[in-house]
Design an enzyme around this catalytic site. Structure first.
Site, PDB file in Angstrom:
ATOM      1  N   CYS A   1       0.818  -1.218   0.000  1.00 29.46           N
ATOM      2  CA  CYS A   1       0.000   0.000   0.000  1.00 29.46           C
ATOM      3  C   CYS A   1       0.852   1.270   0.000  1.00 29.46           C
ATOM      4  O   CYS A   1       0.318   2.365  -0.098  1.00 29.46           O
ATOM      5  CB  CYS A   1      -0.956   0.000   1.193  1.00 29.46           C
ATOM      6  SG  CYS A   1      -0.135  -0.090   2.792  1.00 29.46           S
ATOM      7  N   LYS A   2       2.165   1.149   0.096  1.00 29.08           N
ATOM      8  CA  LYS A   2       3.043   2.320   0.122  1.00 29.08           C
ATOM      9  C   LYS A   2       4.172   2.209  -0.902  1.00 29.08           C
ATOM     10  O   LYS A   2       5.262   2.693  -0.674  1.00 29.08           O
ATOM     11  CB  LYS A   2       3.676   2.466   1.521  1.00 29.08           C
ATOM     12  CG  LYS A   2       2.691   2.775   2.617  1.00 29.08           C
ATOM     13  CD  LYS A   2       2.223   4.194   2.521  1.00 29.08           C
ATOM     14  CE  LYS A   2       1.379   4.547   3.726  1.00 29.08           C
ATOM     15  NZ  LYS A   2       0.899   5.891   3.687  1.00 29.08           N
TER      16      LYS A   2
END
Length: 148
Positions: A92-93
């Site tokens: 997610c990053k």
């Protein structure tokens, strides 16, 4: 709007099916993960550090480690060239430039976090795949350990 009942029902069935055999999959993939870590710890120079909790207290398919002296992004590229997918941060990053805030919360310094690497095993991971990953990481570490 109107709830999509067929989609909601299908999702409920998929969740129930995913739970069938979950204990066996967890045991299987954690055994492969433990084998992978043992091989990495034994053969990779410089000695890697396990980031986060001990093996018995972490998600079954996850290893996060740091190899002192090798920037994580360099390790990821080297592994990719050898057919191994890895990351320096959570999915997610992936576009973040800074090291993971989770690694900072674990107490890693900025320099340690920059050398971190995340390996996530699929549920059907095998011992042979663990051997390949460890061997590829050993090659990458030997080749790139002076690039900081």
């Amino acid at each position: 709007g109107t709830p999509n009942l067929p989609l909601a029902g299908s999702f409920a069935v998929a969740l129930a099916e995913a739970q069938v055999g979950v204990e066996e999959r967890v045991l299987s993939v954690s055994a492969v993960r433990d084998q992978l870590w043992a091989n990495i710890e034994k053969n990779v120079v410089p000695t890697p550090l396990l980031n986060g909790p001990a093996l018995e207290h972490r998600v079954a398919n996850n290893l996060n480690l740091s190899i002192p002296g090798i920037v994580g992004d360099v390790t990821v590229l080297g592994l990719d060239a050898r057919g191994v997918a890895a990351s320096t941060r959570s999915a997610c990053k992936t576009t973040a430039e800074a090291p993971s805030h989770v690694l900072a919360a674990l107490g890693l310094t900025h320099a340690q976090a920059m050398t971190s690497l995340r390996l996530t095993l699929l549920p059907d991971a095998t011992s042979a795949q663990a051997e390949h990953i460890a061997s590829a990481l050993q090659e990458v570490a030997l080749r790139y350990r002076t690039i900081v």
